[in-house]
Design an enzyme around this catalytic site. Structure first.
Site, PDB file in Angstrom:
ATOM      1  CB  CYS A 151      -3.300 -14.096  -1.184  1.00 25.18           C
ATOM      2  SG  CYS A 151      -5.096 -14.113  -1.336  1.00 25.18           S
ATOM      3  NE  ARG A 164      -2.803  -1.241   3.359  1.00 26.81           N
ATOM      4  CZ  ARG A 164      -3.143  -2.451   3.813  1.00 26.81           C
ATOM      5  NH1 ARG A 164      -3.902  -3.251   3.078  1.00 26.81           N
ATOM      6  NH2 ARG A 164      -2.730  -2.872   4.993  1.00 26.81           N
ATOM      7  CG  ASP A 188      -5.271  -7.484  -2.378  1.00 27.31           C
ATOM      8  OD1 ASP A 188      -4.748  -8.605  -2.489  1.00 27.31           O
ATOM      9  OD2 ASP A 188      -5.367  -6.885  -1.283  1.00 27.31           O
ATOM     10  CG  PHE A 240     -10.797  -8.202  -5.644  1.00 26.36           C
ATOM     11  CD1 PHE A 240     -11.853  -9.102  -5.581  1.00 26.36           C
ATOM     12  CD2 PHE A 240     -10.108  -8.058  -6.849  1.00 26.36           C
ATOM     13  CE1 PHE A 240     -12.212  -9.858  -6.700  1.00 26.36           C
ATOM     14  CE2 PHE A 240     -10.452  -8.813  -7.967  1.00 26.36           C
ATOM     15  CZ  PHE A 240     -11.505  -9.724  -7.900  1.00 26.36           C
ATOM     16  CG  ASN A 260     -18.665 -10.970  -9.572  1.00 24.86           C
ATOM     17  OD1 ASN A 260     -17.443 -10.805  -9.609  1.00 24.86           O
ATOM     18  ND2 ASN A 260     -19.234 -12.110  -9.889  1.00 24.86           N
ATOM     19  CB  ALA A 261     -14.190  -7.726  -9.083  1.00 19.99           C
ATOM     20  CB  SER A 315     -18.541  -8.825  -3.583  1.00 18.32           C
ATOM     21  OG  SER A 315     -17.629  -9.520  -2.754  1.00 18.32           O
TER      22      SER A 315
HETATM   23  N1  SAH Z   1      -7.216  -4.908  -0.832  1.00 15.72           N
HETATM   24  C1  SAH Z   1      -7.785  -5.180   0.473  1.00 15.72           C
HETATM   25  C2  SAH Z   1      -7.904  -6.655   0.776  1.00 15.72           C
HETATM   26  C3  SAH Z   1      -8.706  -7.428  -0.234  1.00 15.72           C
HETATM   27  S1  SAH Z   1      -9.181  -9.021   0.269  1.00 15.72           S
HETATM   28  C4  SAH Z   1      -6.965  -4.439   1.546  1.00 15.72           C
HETATM   29  O1  SAH Z   1      -5.872  -3.957   1.245  1.00 15.72           O
HETATM   30  O2  SAH Z   1      -7.439  -4.382   2.685  1.00 15.72           O
HETATM   31  C5  SAH Z   1     -10.250  -9.476  -1.020  1.00 15.72           C
HETATM   32  C6  SAH Z   1     -11.603  -8.769  -1.004  1.00 15.72           C
HETATM   33  O3  SAH Z   1     -12.316  -9.148  -2.172  1.00 15.72           O
HETATM   34  C7  SAH Z   1     -12.508  -9.117   0.160  1.00 15.72           C
HETATM   35  O4  SAH Z   1     -12.877  -7.955   0.827  1.00 15.72           O
HETATM   36  C8  SAH Z   1     -13.732  -9.789  -0.471  1.00 15.72           C
HETATM   37  O5  SAH Z   1     -14.951  -9.450   0.170  1.00 15.72           O
HETATM   38  C9  SAH Z   1     -13.692  -9.234  -1.860  1.00 15.72           C
HETATM   39  N2  SAH Z   1     -14.290 -10.071  -2.911  1.00 15.72           N
HETATM   40  C10 SAH Z   1     -14.279 -11.422  -2.999  1.00 15.72           C
HETATM   41  N3  SAH Z   1     -14.816 -11.831  -4.155  1.00 15.72           N
HETATM   42  C11 SAH Z   1     -15.183 -10.704  -4.826  1.00 15.72           C
HETATM   43  C12 SAH Z   1     -15.780 -10.457  -6.096  1.00 15.72           C
HETATM   44  N4  SAH Z   1     -16.086 -11.462  -6.920  1.00 15.72           N
HETATM   45  N5  SAH Z   1     -15.987  -9.187  -6.459  1.00 15.72           N
HETATM   46  C13 SAH Z   1     -15.670  -8.159  -5.648  1.00 15.72           C
HETATM   47  N6  SAH Z   1     -15.086  -8.340  -4.445  1.00 15.72           N
HETATM   48  C14 SAH Z   1     -14.854  -9.582  -4.034  1.00 15.72           C
END
Ligand code: SAH
Length: 396
Positions: free
Chosen positions: A340, A213, A300, A229, A279-280, A252
């Protein structure tokens, strides 16, 4: 937890001591010849090779296929003094590296000689995650060992359902002893973040991305940022505070977004941010069609696979989001992309992103290869301790 005077002995089959001798602490069921002496699931056993030479000691649980992870290679009891020593060593490592703050990973499982245990500190709260049956029984010893952590007054157990099912324990999600605050505020560089102790994802916050970050923030000035995400908008807050002109967060989870909204306000950058719930995969496609463009994108995602068999589907998922992100980038744009998934190696990940770049028809330069923050140390002999990989790419 409390060990008998003569722990049971786990004997390995002939020729099955190679991995352990090479520095890896895991023992699978198929490698065990027999367990002799009175044993109880979750208690410590001594591990011996087929010649009955001592290799170490760890909790034995016949239920999962990974039946034992060595906690020590010495002939020593796994007791309060053992846990105090391990926690002290973990703290010393982080102190020396300047990583002790009001939010950091205190214990990272195998990498800190405590397989099956994760401890994260958030202000006055230490969140304890046990991943094995044996470790759950040691939780009181862990709490006691953590008493050397200055400024921590409350302990919250946040076990995973998956680990509980695998190992056969009831996952704890609650306070150990007196209840603490449901939410705390932490600092990360110039930003402040609210962390949900009760009901947050992981242990509450993605500490493993702290250094990435900061890196992204360093590139954010004057750029339009897309935080995909986004969870509680940590990347977006850092980018905006560092001077990004605008940030869009895709996420999401409505609970995460509620906290994201408050984090943006807490850092006085809400006016330049936009939250999109959904949904991304769908939202990225829609943005591409709608002609949205960004200069800096963070991808992420959660682990798309927890098993080796689902690797191909996961690879398709990673490729798709990377392809979409590359198409949304302006000329000279930057993509910070992560995985991850334990089962996706850095080489696999590079290959996936390379294929996405080829499909997008762009040339990308690798500005940096990224990994988890340094309070999540890595054992060279235990590749599983390095799970986060990332690439900082520039479209040239
Ligand atoms: N970048 C964040 C951590 C991300 S963890 C940070 O720095 O704090 C991954 C995230 O993706 C989670 O919050 C989860 O709720 C979200 N997520 C999971 N599947 C998803 C999807 N299909 N579309 C959007 N978000 C999603």
């Amino acid at each position: 937890m409390a060990e008998r005077s003569a722990p049971a002995k786990l004997l390995l089959k002939r020729g099955k001591d190679g991995r352990v001798r090479a520095g890896h602490p895991w023992i699978y069921r198929g490698e065990v010849a027999e367990v002799v002496g009175g044993w109880k699931a979750g208690e410590a056993v001594s591990v011996l090779d087929s010649q009955r030479r001592f290799l170490g000691r760890g909790f034995y649980n016949p239920r999962p296929s990974l039946v034992c992870r060595l906690l020590t290679r010495r002939d020593e009891p796994v007791d309060g003094a053992f846990f105090r020593g391990r926690v002290e060593a973990a703290l010393a490592l982080r102190r020396e590296a300047g990583l002790v703050s009001d939010a950091f990973r205190v214990v990272w499982s195998e990498a800190d000689g405590l397989p099956g245990l994760v401890v994260d500190r958030y202000a006055a709260v230490a969140v304890i995650r046990c991943l094995t049956l044996g470790m759950t029984a040691c939780r009181p010893l862990v709490v006691e060992a953590l008493s050397s952590l200055e400024g921590v007054a409350h302990y919250y157990g946040h076990d995973e359902e998956v680990a509980g099912r695998l190992e056969g324990f009831e996952p704890l999600q609650g306070w150990i002893g007196d209840a603490g605050p449901a939410e705390v505020e932490i600092r990360e560089g110039p930003c402040r973040f609210l962390v949900a102790i009760e009901g947050g994802q992981k242990t509450g916050f993605y500490l493993d991305q702290r250094e990435n970050r900061a890196l992204v923030a360093g590139l954010a000035r004057g750029r339009r940022l897309l935080d995909v995400f986004g969870y509680t908008a940590a990347f977006a807050c850092q980018g905006l505070v560092a001077g990004a002109t605008r940030a869009v967060v895709i996420e999401s989870s409505p609970e995460a977004l509620a906290l994201a909204r408050r984090n943006l306000a807490l850092n006085s950058v809400a006016d330049r941010a936009e939250l999109r719930e959904g949904n991304a995969f769908d939202l990225l496609r829609a943005m591409e069609r709608g002609g949205d463009r960004f200069d800096l994108i963070v991808l992420d995602p959660p682990p798309f696979t927890r098993t080796k068999t689902a690797l191909e589907a996961a690879a398709r998922g990673y490729k798709e989001i990377n392809l979409r992100a590359l198409r949304l980038l302006s000329a000279g744009g930057i993509l910070a992309t992560f995985s991850c998934s334990h089962h996706v190696s850095p080489a696999d990940f590079e290959e996936i992103v390379r294929a996405a770049a080829a499909d997008a028809g762009v040339t990308v330069r690798v500005r940096a290869a990224l990994t988890q923050s340094r309070d999540h140390p890595v054992l060279l002999t235990v590749p599983e301790t390095r799970y986060l990989k990332g690439l900082l790419l520039e479209v040239v």
